[in-house]
Design an enzyme around this catalytic site. Structure first.
Site, PDB file in Angstrom:
ATOM      1  N   HIS A 260       0.856  -1.195   0.000  1.00  0.00           N
ATOM      2  CA  HIS A 260       0.000   0.000   0.000  1.00  0.00           C
ATOM      3  C   HIS A 260       0.881   1.231   0.000  1.00  0.00           C
ATOM      4  O   HIS A 260       1.947   1.233   0.623  1.00  0.00           O
ATOM      5  CB  HIS A 260      -0.918   0.008   1.234  1.00  0.00           C
ATOM      6  N   GLU A 318      -7.822  -5.244   0.042  1.00  0.00           N
ATOM      7  CA  GLU A 318      -8.412  -6.016  -1.043  1.00  0.00           C
ATOM      8  C   GLU A 318      -8.384  -7.521  -0.799  1.00  0.00           C
ATOM      9  O   GLU A 318      -9.196  -8.258  -1.329  1.00  0.00           O
ATOM     10  CB  GLU A 318      -7.692  -5.697  -2.364  1.00  0.00           C
TER      11      GLU A 318
END
Ligand code: ACO
Length: 383
Positions: A260, A318
Protein backbone atom coordinates in the site's frame (compact mmCIF):
# COMPACT_ATOMS: atom_id res chain seq x y z
CA UNK A 1 16.94 21.18 -7.28
CA UNK A 2 13.98 19.25 -8.61
CA UNK A 3 10.76 19.44 -6.58
CA UNK A 4 9.31 16.51 -8.49
CA UNK A 5 7.84 13.81 -6.24
CA UNK A 6 6.88 10.71 -8.28
CA UNK A 7 3.31 9.68 -7.59
CA UNK A 8 2.92 12.76 -5.34
CA UNK A 9 3.88 10.43 -2.49
CA UNK A 10 3.53 12.22 0.84
CA UNK A 11 2.30 15.44 -0.79
CA UNK A 12 -0.59 17.01 1.17
CA UNK A 13 -3.16 17.96 -1.47
CA UNK A 14 -6.17 18.84 0.71
CA UNK A 15 -7.40 19.33 4.25
CA UNK A 16 -10.25 17.03 5.17
CA UNK A 17 -12.36 16.16 8.18
CA UNK A 18 -13.77 13.07 6.45
CA UNK A 19 -11.20 10.38 7.20
CA UNK A 20 -7.72 10.10 8.64
CA UNK A 21 -5.25 7.43 7.57
CA UNK A 22 -2.17 6.85 9.72
CA UNK A 23 -0.01 4.52 7.66
CA UNK A 24 2.64 4.01 10.33
CA UNK A 25 0.23 3.29 13.20
CA UNK A 26 -2.14 1.31 10.96
CA UNK A 27 -5.12 3.44 12.01
CA UNK A 28 -8.14 4.70 10.12
CA UNK A 29 -10.67 7.19 11.49
CA UNK A 30 -13.86 7.88 9.56
CA UNK A 31 -15.74 11.04 10.53
CA UNK A 32 -13.87 10.97 13.86
CA UNK A 33 -14.66 7.33 14.72
CA UNK A 34 -12.07 4.55 14.72
CA UNK A 35 -12.90 2.13 11.91
CA UNK A 36 -13.38 -0.71 14.40
CA UNK A 37 -16.23 1.24 16.08
CA UNK A 38 -18.11 1.69 12.85
CA UNK A 39 -17.31 -1.45 10.84
CA UNK A 40 -19.37 -4.02 12.78
CA UNK A 41 -22.17 -1.62 13.79
CA UNK A 42 -22.90 1.07 11.22
CA UNK A 43 -24.73 0.98 7.90
CA UNK A 44 -23.73 2.59 4.62
CA UNK A 45 -26.45 5.23 4.97
CA UNK A 46 -25.36 6.17 8.52
CA UNK A 47 -21.73 6.67 7.51
CA UNK A 48 -22.58 8.53 4.30
CA UNK A 49 -24.78 10.83 6.43
CA UNK A 50 -21.92 11.20 8.93
CA UNK A 51 -19.57 12.35 6.18
CA UNK A 52 -22.08 14.71 4.59
CA UNK A 53 -23.33 16.27 7.87
CA UNK A 54 -20.49 15.62 10.33
CA UNK A 55 -22.76 13.67 12.69
CA UNK A 56 -24.63 10.38 12.75
CA UNK A 57 -28.33 10.57 11.84
CA UNK A 58 -31.14 10.08 14.34
CA UNK A 59 -33.54 7.19 13.70
CA UNK A 60 -36.00 9.58 12.03
CA UNK A 61 -33.27 11.14 9.85
CA UNK A 62 -32.07 7.68 8.83
CA UNK A 63 -35.57 6.58 7.85
CA UNK A 64 -36.03 9.80 5.86
CA UNK A 65 -32.69 9.26 4.09
CA UNK A 66 -33.69 5.71 3.14
CA UNK A 67 -36.97 7.03 1.78
CA UNK A 68 -35.10 9.61 -0.31
CA UNK A 69 -32.75 6.88 -1.57
CA UNK A 70 -35.87 4.99 -2.66
CA UNK A 71 -37.07 8.01 -4.63
CA UNK A 72 -33.80 7.93 -6.65
CA UNK A 73 -33.84 4.26 -7.58
CA UNK A 74 -35.98 4.16 -10.69
CA UNK A 75 -33.88 3.63 -13.82
CA UNK A 76 -34.72 5.95 -16.73
CA UNK A 77 -35.51 4.25 -20.04
CA UNK A 78 -32.41 5.80 -21.63
CA UNK A 79 -30.20 4.04 -19.09
CA UNK A 80 -31.95 0.71 -19.70
CA UNK A 81 -31.29 1.21 -23.44
CA UNK A 82 -27.63 1.95 -22.73
CA UNK A 83 -27.36 -1.20 -20.61
CA UNK A 84 -29.04 -3.29 -23.28
CA UNK A 85 -26.48 -2.07 -25.83
CA UNK A 86 -23.63 -2.71 -23.37
CA UNK A 87 -24.96 -6.21 -22.61
CA UNK A 88 -24.92 -7.06 -26.32
CA UNK A 89 -21.15 -6.37 -26.29
CA UNK A 90 -20.65 -8.05 -22.89
CA UNK A 91 -19.19 -4.79 -21.58
CA UNK A 92 -17.55 -5.18 -18.13
CA UNK A 93 -19.80 -4.13 -15.24
CA UNK A 94 -17.39 -1.47 -13.97
CA UNK A 95 -17.49 0.24 -17.39
CA UNK A 96 -21.27 0.30 -17.26
CA UNK A 97 -21.10 1.86 -13.78
CA UNK A 98 -18.84 4.57 -15.27
CA UNK A 99 -21.24 5.19 -18.16
CA UNK A 100 -24.26 4.96 -15.87
CA UNK A 101 -22.84 7.53 -13.43
CA UNK A 102 -22.58 10.01 -16.29
CA UNK A 103 -26.20 9.43 -17.35
CA UNK A 104 -27.57 10.28 -13.90
CA UNK A 105 -27.39 13.98 -14.75
CA UNK A 106 -30.30 13.29 -17.14
CA UNK A 107 -32.59 13.08 -14.12
CA UNK A 108 -31.44 16.36 -12.62
CA UNK A 109 -34.23 18.86 -13.21
CA UNK A 110 -32.05 21.74 -11.93
CA UNK A 111 -28.64 21.14 -13.57
CA UNK A 112 -27.56 24.76 -13.11
CA UNK A 113 -28.45 24.94 -9.42
CA UNK A 114 -25.12 25.02 -7.58
CA UNK A 115 -26.59 25.43 -4.08
CA UNK A 116 -25.29 23.19 -1.31
CA UNK A 117 -28.78 21.79 -0.90
CA UNK A 118 -28.80 20.68 -4.54
CA UNK A 119 -25.28 19.19 -4.28
CA UNK A 120 -26.58 17.16 -1.34
CA UNK A 121 -29.56 16.03 -3.44
CA UNK A 122 -27.14 14.92 -6.17
CA UNK A 123 -24.94 13.12 -3.63
CA UNK A 124 -27.90 11.14 -2.34
CA UNK A 125 -29.07 10.44 -5.90
CA UNK A 126 -25.64 9.09 -6.89
CA UNK A 127 -25.32 6.89 -3.79
CA UNK A 128 -28.84 5.54 -4.23
CA UNK A 129 -28.36 4.83 -7.93
CA UNK A 130 -25.01 3.00 -7.86
CA UNK A 131 -26.32 -0.35 -6.56
CA UNK A 132 -29.19 -0.12 -9.04
CA UNK A 133 -26.77 0.41 -11.93
CA UNK A 134 -24.80 -2.71 -11.02
CA UNK A 135 -27.79 -4.94 -10.27
CA UNK A 136 -29.88 -3.84 -13.25
CA UNK A 137 -27.03 -4.33 -15.71
CA UNK A 138 -26.25 -7.80 -14.36
CA UNK A 139 -29.86 -8.84 -14.74
CA UNK A 140 -30.25 -7.31 -18.20
CA UNK A 141 -27.08 -9.06 -19.35
CA UNK A 142 -28.31 -12.37 -17.93
CA UNK A 143 -31.69 -11.91 -19.66
CA UNK A 144 -33.50 -11.75 -16.31
CA UNK A 145 -36.27 -9.34 -15.33
CA UNK A 146 -35.30 -6.32 -13.22
CA UNK A 147 -36.02 -6.53 -9.49
CA UNK A 148 -37.87 -3.59 -7.97
CA UNK A 149 -35.57 -1.83 -5.46
CA UNK A 150 -36.63 -1.59 -1.82
CA UNK A 151 -34.50 1.03 -0.07
CA UNK A 152 -36.26 0.28 3.25
CA UNK A 153 -34.28 -3.00 3.39
CA UNK A 154 -31.09 -0.99 3.86
CA UNK A 155 -28.39 -0.36 1.29
CA UNK A 156 -26.60 -3.73 1.49
CA UNK A 157 -29.70 -5.94 1.64
CA UNK A 158 -31.36 -3.94 -1.12
CA UNK A 159 -28.29 -4.40 -3.33
CA UNK A 160 -28.22 -8.17 -2.81
CA UNK A 161 -31.99 -8.34 -3.28
CA UNK A 162 -31.81 -6.46 -6.59
CA UNK A 163 -29.01 -8.74 -7.79
CA UNK A 164 -30.63 -12.05 -6.87
CA UNK A 165 -34.36 -11.37 -6.65
CA UNK A 166 -34.29 -13.43 -3.41
CA UNK A 167 -34.84 -12.67 0.26
CA UNK A 168 -31.49 -11.73 1.78
CA UNK A 169 -29.85 -13.58 4.67
CA UNK A 170 -29.38 -10.94 7.44
CA UNK A 171 -25.81 -12.19 8.09
CA UNK A 172 -24.94 -11.60 4.45
CA UNK A 173 -26.47 -8.12 4.63
CA UNK A 174 -24.48 -7.34 7.79
CA UNK A 175 -21.21 -8.56 6.26
CA UNK A 176 -21.76 -6.46 3.14
CA UNK A 177 -22.76 -3.45 5.25
CA UNK A 178 -19.45 -3.86 7.14
CA UNK A 179 -17.64 -3.94 3.81
CA UNK A 180 -19.37 -0.75 2.59
CA UNK A 181 -18.57 1.07 5.84
CA UNK A 182 -14.95 -0.10 5.71
CA UNK A 183 -14.32 1.22 2.21
CA UNK A 184 -16.55 4.30 2.26
CA UNK A 185 -13.70 6.77 2.61
CA UNK A 186 -9.94 6.56 2.81
CA UNK A 187 -8.00 9.81 2.74
CA UNK A 188 -6.59 11.11 -0.52
CA UNK A 189 -6.70 7.88 -2.51
CA UNK A 190 -6.41 8.10 -6.32
CA UNK A 191 -10.14 8.05 -7.12
CA UNK A 192 -10.99 10.59 -4.40
CA UNK A 193 -8.20 12.86 -5.61
CA UNK A 194 -9.57 12.54 -9.16
CA UNK A 195 -13.04 13.57 -7.94
CA UNK A 196 -11.65 16.56 -6.05
CA UNK A 197 -9.55 17.72 -9.02
CA UNK A 198 -12.62 17.64 -11.28
CA UNK A 199 -14.78 19.38 -8.67
CA UNK A 200 -12.12 22.07 -8.14
CA UNK A 201 -12.64 23.31 -11.69
CA UNK A 202 -16.26 24.08 -10.73
CA UNK A 203 -17.35 21.24 -12.95
CA UNK A 204 -20.23 19.10 -11.67
CA UNK A 205 -20.53 16.21 -9.26
CA UNK A 206 -21.67 13.74 -11.96
CA UNK A 207 -18.45 14.41 -13.88
CA UNK A 208 -16.37 14.12 -10.70
CA UNK A 209 -17.89 10.76 -9.75
CA UNK A 210 -17.62 9.47 -13.33
CA UNK A 211 -13.90 10.31 -13.34
CA UNK A 212 -13.48 8.69 -9.94
CA UNK A 213 -14.95 5.39 -11.22
CA UNK A 214 -12.35 5.45 -14.01
CA UNK A 215 -9.55 5.90 -11.47
CA UNK A 216 -10.91 3.15 -9.22
CA UNK A 217 -10.99 0.59 -12.02
CA UNK A 218 -7.23 0.02 -12.27
CA UNK A 219 -5.53 -2.91 -10.50
CA UNK A 220 -3.28 -0.56 -8.51
CA UNK A 221 -6.44 0.75 -6.82
CA UNK A 222 -9.82 -1.02 -6.85
CA UNK A 223 -9.15 -3.77 -9.36
CA UNK A 224 -7.13 -6.07 -7.08
CA UNK A 225 -9.62 -8.24 -5.13
CA UNK A 226 -10.67 -10.44 -8.07
CA UNK A 227 -7.07 -11.48 -8.85
CA UNK A 228 -6.41 -11.86 -5.08
CA UNK A 229 -9.20 -14.44 -4.81
CA UNK A 230 -8.10 -16.13 -8.04
CA UNK A 231 -4.67 -16.60 -6.44
CA UNK A 232 -6.21 -18.21 -3.33
CA UNK A 233 -8.30 -20.57 -5.48
CA UNK A 234 -5.33 -21.41 -7.69
CA UNK A 235 -3.26 -22.27 -4.60
CA UNK A 236 -6.10 -24.53 -3.47
CA UNK A 237 -4.52 -25.89 -0.30
CA UNK A 238 -2.01 -24.53 2.25
CA UNK A 239 0.81 -26.88 1.20
CA UNK A 240 0.82 -25.37 -2.33
CA UNK A 241 1.15 -21.79 -1.09
CA UNK A 242 4.92 -21.61 -0.81
CA UNK A 243 5.70 -22.88 -4.34
CA UNK A 244 2.92 -20.89 -5.99
CA UNK A 245 3.77 -17.57 -4.34
CA UNK A 246 7.51 -18.06 -4.75
CA UNK A 247 6.90 -18.69 -8.46
CA UNK A 248 4.94 -15.46 -8.78
CA UNK A 249 7.62 -13.43 -7.05
CA UNK A 250 10.39 -15.11 -9.07
CA UNK A 251 8.54 -14.05 -12.24
CA UNK A 252 8.46 -10.47 -10.92
CA UNK A 253 4.67 -10.50 -10.44
CA UNK A 254 2.95 -8.42 -7.77
CA UNK A 255 0.82 -10.23 -5.24
CA UNK A 256 -2.65 -8.70 -5.40
CA UNK A 257 -3.98 -7.68 -1.99
CA UNK A 258 -0.56 -6.79 -0.60
CA UNK A 259 1.34 -3.51 -0.40
CA UNK A 260 0.00 0.00 0.00
CA UNK A 261 1.23 3.49 -0.75
CA UNK A 262 0.37 4.74 2.75
CA UNK A 263 0.18 1.71 5.06
CA UNK A 264 3.57 0.36 6.03
CA UNK A 265 1.96 -1.84 8.68
CA UNK A 266 -1.16 -3.98 8.31
CA UNK A 267 -4.09 -2.10 6.75
CA UNK A 268 -6.72 -1.82 9.55
CA UNK A 269 -9.41 -2.44 6.95
CA UNK A 270 -7.92 -5.90 6.41
CA UNK A 271 -8.51 -6.57 10.14
CA UNK A 272 -12.12 -5.33 9.98
CA UNK A 273 -12.85 -7.50 6.95
CA UNK A 274 -10.91 -10.52 8.23
CA UNK A 275 -13.18 -10.44 11.30
CA UNK A 276 -16.29 -10.08 9.14
CA UNK A 277 -15.22 -12.96 6.90
CA UNK A 278 -14.37 -15.17 9.88
CA UNK A 279 -17.93 -14.66 11.16
CA UNK A 280 -19.42 -15.16 7.73
CA UNK A 281 -17.59 -18.41 6.99
CA UNK A 282 -18.07 -19.82 10.50
CA UNK A 283 -21.77 -19.28 10.17
CA UNK A 284 -21.94 -20.74 6.68
CA UNK A 285 -20.26 -23.85 8.13
CA UNK A 286 -17.37 -23.59 5.70
CA UNK A 287 -14.24 -22.39 7.40
CA UNK A 288 -11.95 -24.06 4.87
CA UNK A 289 -11.73 -21.11 2.47
CA UNK A 290 -11.15 -18.74 5.37
CA UNK A 291 -8.40 -20.99 6.79
CA UNK A 292 -6.83 -21.31 3.33
CA UNK A 293 -6.83 -17.53 2.88
CA UNK A 294 -5.17 -17.03 6.27
CA UNK A 295 -2.49 -19.51 5.41
CA UNK A 296 -1.91 -17.92 1.97
CA UNK A 297 -1.63 -14.55 3.71
CA UNK A 298 0.96 -15.83 6.21
CA UNK A 299 3.08 -17.38 3.45
CA UNK A 300 2.74 -14.30 1.23
CA UNK A 301 3.90 -11.97 4.00
CA UNK A 302 6.89 -14.18 4.76
CA UNK A 303 7.92 -14.36 1.10
CA UNK A 304 7.34 -10.65 0.47
CA UNK A 305 9.73 -9.91 3.36
CA UNK A 306 12.25 -12.29 1.75
CA UNK A 307 11.94 -10.99 -1.83
CA UNK A 308 11.33 -7.31 -1.06
CA UNK A 309 13.29 -6.68 2.14
CA UNK A 310 12.76 -3.25 3.65
CA UNK A 311 9.66 -2.57 1.53
CA UNK A 312 7.34 -3.32 4.45
CA UNK A 313 4.67 -4.89 2.25
CA UNK A 314 1.62 -5.87 4.29
CA UNK A 315 -1.88 -7.17 3.64
CA UNK A 316 -4.16 -4.48 2.22
CA UNK A 317 -7.96 -4.14 2.22
CA UNK A 318 -8.41 -6.02 -1.04
CA UNK A 319 -7.30 -9.42 0.22
CA UNK A 320 -10.15 -9.82 2.72
CA UNK A 321 -12.53 -7.85 0.52
CA UNK A 322 -12.32 -10.79 -1.83
CA UNK A 323 -13.27 -13.21 0.92
CA UNK A 324 -16.22 -11.16 2.21
CA UNK A 325 -17.65 -10.45 -1.22
CA UNK A 326 -17.27 -14.07 -2.30
CA UNK A 327 -18.87 -15.14 0.99
CA UNK A 328 -22.00 -13.07 0.36
CA UNK A 329 -22.31 -14.68 -3.06
CA UNK A 330 -20.87 -12.05 -5.39
CA UNK A 331 -18.88 -13.19 -8.45
CA UNK A 332 -15.38 -11.74 -8.85
CA UNK A 333 -16.50 -9.50 -11.69
CA UNK A 334 -18.64 -7.59 -9.18
CA UNK A 335 -15.85 -6.93 -6.68
CA UNK A 336 -14.65 -3.63 -8.16
CA UNK A 337 -18.17 -2.39 -9.01
CA UNK A 338 -19.20 -3.19 -5.42
CA UNK A 339 -16.22 -1.18 -4.18
CA UNK A 340 -17.64 1.73 -6.22
CA UNK A 341 -21.08 1.22 -4.61
CA UNK A 342 -19.41 1.82 -1.23
CA UNK A 343 -16.81 4.45 -2.17
CA UNK A 344 -19.30 6.71 -3.95
CA UNK A 345 -20.35 7.88 -0.46
CA UNK A 346 -16.82 9.16 0.16
CA UNK A 347 -16.46 10.68 -3.32
CA UNK A 348 -19.62 12.76 -2.95
CA UNK A 349 -18.61 13.92 0.55
CA UNK A 350 -15.19 14.99 -0.79
CA UNK A 351 -16.85 16.85 -3.67
CA UNK A 352 -18.96 18.82 -1.21
CA UNK A 353 -15.98 19.44 1.07
CA UNK A 354 -13.96 20.67 -1.93
CA UNK A 355 -16.74 23.09 -2.89
CA UNK A 356 -17.01 24.48 0.64
CA UNK A 357 -13.49 25.87 0.45
CA UNK A 358 -12.61 25.58 -3.21
CA UNK A 359 -9.35 26.44 -4.89
CA UNK A 360 -8.49 25.09 -8.33
CA UNK A 361 -6.18 22.08 -7.96
CA UNK A 362 -3.46 22.77 -10.46
CA UNK A 363 -0.01 21.42 -9.60
CA UNK A 364 3.15 22.18 -11.53
CA UNK A 365 5.34 19.97 -13.69
CA UNK A 366 9.05 19.90 -14.23
CA UNK A 367 10.00 20.26 -17.90
CA UNK A 368 12.61 17.74 -19.02
CA UNK A 369 12.23 18.19 -22.81
CA UNK A 370 14.31 20.18 -25.34
CA UNK A 371 14.26 23.92 -25.94
CA UNK A 372 16.56 24.06 -29.00
CA UNK A 373 14.21 23.10 -31.85
CA UNK A 374 13.45 25.23 -34.93
CA UNK A 375 10.45 24.84 -37.27
CA UNK A 376 11.03 22.77 -40.47
CA UNK A 377 8.35 22.90 -43.24
CA UNK A 378 6.78 19.49 -43.92
CA UNK A 379 8.36 19.20 -47.41
CA UNK A 380 11.84 19.62 -45.91
CA UNK A 381 11.53 17.04 -43.11
CA UNK A 382 13.70 13.97 -43.53
CA UNK A 383 12.68 11.89 -40.48
N1 ACO B 1 3.77 -7.73 -4.62
C1 ACO B 1 5.11 -7.78 -4.86
N2 ACO B 1 5.90 -6.70 -4.83
C2 ACO B 1 5.35 -5.53 -4.53
C3 ACO B 1 3.97 -5.42 -4.25
C4 ACO B 1 3.18 -6.58 -4.29
N3 ACO B 1 1.88 -6.54 -4.03
N4 ACO B 1 3.68 -4.12 -3.98
C5 ACO B 1 4.83 -3.44 -4.10
N5 ACO B 1 5.84 -4.29 -4.43
C6 ACO B 1 7.26 -3.98 -4.61
C7 ACO B 1 7.52 -3.33 -5.95
O1 ACO B 1 7.79 -4.28 -6.93
C8 ACO B 1 8.71 -2.48 -5.62
O2 ACO B 1 9.84 -3.32 -5.55
P1 ACO B 1 11.23 -2.85 -6.21
O3 ACO B 1 11.57 -1.52 -5.57
O4 ACO B 1 12.18 -3.94 -5.86
O5 ACO B 1 10.99 -2.68 -7.67
C9 ACO B 1 8.44 -2.02 -4.19
O6 ACO B 1 7.61 -3.02 -3.62
C10 ACO B 1 7.76 -0.67 -4.08
O7 ACO B 1 6.67 -0.67 -4.99
P2 ACO B 1 5.95 0.66 -5.47
O8 ACO B 1 5.27 0.36 -6.77
O9 ACO B 1 6.89 1.81 -5.44
O10 ACO B 1 4.91 0.89 -4.31
P3 ACO B 1 3.64 1.82 -4.42
O11 ACO B 1 3.49 2.50 -3.14
O12 ACO B 1 3.67 2.69 -5.63
O13 ACO B 1 2.50 0.74 -4.69
C11 ACO B 1 0.54 -0.50 -4.72
C12 ACO B 1 1.35 0.57 -3.97
C13 ACO B 1 0.23 0.00 -6.14
C14 ACO B 1 -0.76 -0.75 -3.97
C15 ACO B 1 1.38 -1.81 -4.79
O14 ACO B 1 1.71 -2.25 -3.48
C16 ACO B 1 0.68 -2.91 -5.57
O15 ACO B 1 0.77 -2.92 -6.80
N6 ACO B 1 -0.02 -3.85 -4.88
C17 ACO B 1 -0.73 -4.91 -5.55
C18 ACO B 1 -2.08 -4.39 -6.06
C19 ACO B 1 -3.06 -4.13 -4.94
O16 ACO B 1 -3.19 -4.90 -3.99
N7 ACO B 1 -3.80 -3.01 -5.10
C20 ACO B 1 -4.83 -2.58 -4.12
C21 ACO B 1 -4.29 -1.48 -3.25
S1 ACO B 1 -5.40 -1.05 -1.96
C22 ACO B 1 -6.51 0.02 -2.67
O17 ACO B 1 -6.22 0.79 -3.53
C23 ACO B 1 -7.91 0.00 -2.19
Amino acid sequence: MSGYIPGLEGVVAAQTRLSHVDGEAGELFIGGYPLMELAPNATFEEVAYLLWHDRLPTAAELAALRARFGSHQELPGAVVDLMTAAAARNTPVIDVVRMGAATLSLQDAEPLDESLERQMWRSEALCAAFPVLVAAYCRIRAGEPLVTPDAALGHAANYLHMLTGQDVDPDFARALETYFVTVLDHGMNASTFTARVIMSTNSDIYSAVTGAVGALKGPAHGGAPGPALDMVFEIGSPENAEANIRGRLERGERLMGFGHRVYKVRDPRADALALASERLYARAGDRSLYELARSVETTALRLLAEYKPGRRLQTNVEFYTALVLHGVGLPTELFTPTFAVGRVGGWTAHCIEQLRNNRLIRPASEYVGRVDRAWVPVEDRTD
